[in-house]
Design an enzyme around this catalytic site. Sequence first.
Site, short mmCIF file in Angstrom:
data_model
loop_
_atom_site.label_atom_id
_atom_site.label_comp_id
_atom_site.label_asym_id
_atom_site.label_seq_id
_atom_site.Cartn_x
_atom_site.Cartn_y
_atom_site.Cartn_z
N SER B 329 0.80 -1.23 0.00
CA SER B 329 0.00 0.00 0.00
C SER B 329 0.83 1.27 0.00
O SER B 329 0.28 2.35 -0.23
CB SER B 329 -0.93 0.01 1.21
N HIS B 374 -15.10 0.95 4.08
CA HIS B 374 -14.82 2.32 4.49
C HIS B 374 -15.93 3.27 4.10
O HIS B 374 -15.86 4.46 4.38
CB HIS B 374 -13.51 2.80 3.86
N CYS B 387 -7.78 2.67 1.81
CA CYS B 387 -8.94 1.95 1.28
C CYS B 387 -8.63 1.32 -0.09
O CYS B 387 -8.41 2.01 -1.08
CB CYS B 387 -10.14 2.90 1.14
#
Lengths: 404, 621
Positions: B329, B374, B387
């Site tokens: 991420s 989310h 997210c």
Amino acid sequence: MRLRVPYLDWPLFFATAGLILMGLLTVYSATSIPGAHQGLWVKQLAWCAIAFGAAWVIVAVHYRLYDSLAWPLYGISLVLLVAVLAIGSSKLGAKRWIELGPLQFQPSELAKLATTFVLARYFDNARLDLTQPRWWLPPLFIALVPFALVAKEPDLGTGLSFPAMLIAMYFWAGMPMGRLLLGLSPVFNVALFFVTGSVWWFVGLFIAMIALARPKLQMLLIVVALNGVVAVELPHLWNHLHDYQKRRIETFINPDNDPYGAGYQIIQSKIAIGSGGVMGKGYLKGSQKALSFLPMRHTDFIYSVVGEELGFLGALTVVLLYVVVILRGYRLAAVARDGFAGLMAIGVVTAMFFTIMVNMLMTVGWAPVTGVPLPFLSYGGTALVVNCIQIGLLQNVALRRREY
Amino acid sequence: MPSGPPRRIKDDRFNVLAALTLAGFLLVVMGLLRLQVVQHDELSRLSEQNRVRLDVLRAPRGAIRDRFGRLLADNQPSFDIIFRPMPAESTTRVRSVIHSEWIARVAALLEDDTLDVRRRVLEANRTGQTAVLRRNSPYAVMAAVEESRSDLPGLDVQVAPIRRYPEGTLGAQLLGYAGEINDQELSDREDDGYRLGDLIGKTGVERRYEDLLRGTDGAEFVVVNAMGKRVSTLHEGPPRPPVPGHDVTLTIDLDIQRMMEETMADVDRGAAVAIDPRDGSILGMVSRPNFDPNEFSRGISFARWKELNEDGSNPLLNRAIQSAYPPGSTFKVVAMLAALRFGLVTADTHMPVSCNGGFNFGGRRAACWDKHGHGSVDLLTALQFSCDVYFYQLGLRLGLDKIQSTARALGMGEKTGIDLPAESRGLIPTDAYYDRHFKSGHWPRGVLLNLGIGQGELLATPLQLALMTSIVSNGGTPVRPHVVKAIADDPGFKLEKPLEPGISTTPEAWAAVHEAMQRVVDKGTALAARVPGIAVAGKTGTAQNPHGKDHAVFVCYAPADHPTIAMAWIAENSGHGGVVCAPMAARVLRRALLGDSTQIAVRAAARRDSLAAADSTEAAD
């Protein structure tokens, strides 16, 4: 054909035989210490027989054959010189040999002979006028191509015998001395640059030479241009060399810069010769200790062994034998029957003289270490054969000097 | 008829050549007279009682220091037991030397194998070269050898410098090590004057800066007596003094490096890099597991060498630059920046599909890491909570070209050009790459989903992640990562240009990225990276790993408004970046920006000053 043996040059013959005999004895002595090279003198003896046979064949054939074969031989030797750079076997960092089964062959030796023939053939020309560039330029290229290839191996010691030969043959063919010196000026140029590190020394010398030789305008322009290019490009070129290339050149100019290799050998050689004194330590009694670690005491440094064991008197004897060989050789050039024979003798003798000088001056510590063997004395089969072939060529000239 | 010029001219020319010949040989005779008459006594003495030996004067290798001059590598003497072959003229001596009794005594003294000693002594006698029988011998062995030297001709003790790394394992892969040259290196580098037994840099800084660190050995001729003992030097060849190598100053900050090593101590495999984003200086670089380079200096046994090399976790590998990992991420920062710079989104753009814990695409469901979802979030919030559903859609909207060009502009997918050997390129896939792996031009758009969240084919070294973070933190300016700050006595040394182009985009885009990354630490997935009194920005990552547990990844920079340090952390197979790496990063940031508790006040004052200075420069702009 039948040889007219009485016409052989006997002083040359006996001097050569004397040198070969001294060589055998010294190789025996140098390799008498227990070690890897013990017993090599037997092989050298066998090579003597082969070398004698080769010389005989060379004498038997009329030198006109060498005249007519000059260009093909020259072509072959250039091909071999290129080949040795590509596929040759390396020893001590240089590629000089081509392996032929158990034999090793140095194409530079063939190139020396072939270049001599070509130059002799070229200069033997009734219309030759060495004051004209169109006449003196071609031989320059004929000699410089093999020189460049041999120097690239790298074997500068052998390579420089090409220009040495060329200069002597220019002289013999009638180029005026002043012109010859002027033509050589780029060589002085390079040498002075390396010794002094500045081009200004040469500029002074050059002006003095022009004042003395007073060349024609055309010649003057060519020489000035040549030197100008050298003077401008040399520092430029030098600065663009890699450090290791500079170091090699510097070591060549001054071996003291390389005390691990060349400098060490020189010092050992000086100790060996110097400790021999006038009378020598006696045959087989050479005790030069450190010299026994020299890998080349039976080849390149064999003259140190002579100096140690036989002293100044022995070393002087060798010098006198060489003087006989070289002077008889030049004398034969003067009495040769025709132009080609005389020029061939000049080339052959000069190449040999140059090799002897390079080796002997190295051994006494007055020239850089270049890995050139001493003719007739150093161990090495092919070198012995080539040297005997050179003597054969001279005898060939002697034999036919009275043919009408 | 004989042709050519008349006889008289030929005679003249012969006379010239004869004169030259005689002059040449006269020169030789003069050379002989000089040696054999003038210098005869002196040279005889050298030949009869003594002999000349060439001793190498080893040049000390340059030291390596940190940015404040604290020592990281220097030299110490090693006492080597050597054998100098005897001159072969005294054949009796040669025999006595290789006599089995001699061998047996020497082997016993050196605590070595008889066969081994015998082999080396014979080799030395054959070649005439000195043989090292035992390197770095302990004092007891040395003393024993000194005592019995007179009965054991040829044996000697020689002092040679070996490398010392006072900090041991600290920065081992970065510094690398210098060891004895091997046969392959010797034949490759013979032209550079290397000889048997020389030290040569094998890895890391020691290898990259070998030419400068090395120095030039000197030499001297010494006159030795029959026992090999030195009597005097020889005036023939004046000694050539050794030229020491250049000292090298690194950009490393020993305090930061040490703190990084300490915090990484519990990580089995992983790496961390800290960069100054203003100029690309590497402040610290750690790779786990590590090794002690001193082991190599002392002469490592073959068994230990094998152990180090065959250990599955490979301690010799510098994972910070040689291992490429999926960025996870942390790559969302790249995706976000790409979308902003190409004007596809703004800070408050919402994606069409809101996050309910997953995203349906091509008949399959791609999960979000948070299965509770989310909801509908804007760009900043999406990065703050990482997210996945938002970034799946962003990846699709961006397309391959905008993603890969942005990643490359940030220094990924190519070597960063750091001054260390054997750097990995990582991998940023291109059209051509997918064409090779799928049918040409028909690769599935599903790959974009993965790229958006930093999974799939992407690979980056920890250094590349740290570089990416640096460029993001400094507003797009490219920097060249480098570990050497200065080289003593080498004015020619200068920093090389960055290889990556960097990024130029609107201030609003940068503000959005910086704001989002700061929120990640303040109230997002990296709460553990907070440092009291310092604004920290970062991004967590959890790289899926087909071979086992996920890799924990974290990138960060601080202070957020005027970044002076950017870092990337990877801990292999240990879970979530926010849980595993963020606290480690916080400890190092605290140390780097606040210093020791005793130094906090000093550093804080200095920092206030520099900030004030920076503010006033800005005001002047």
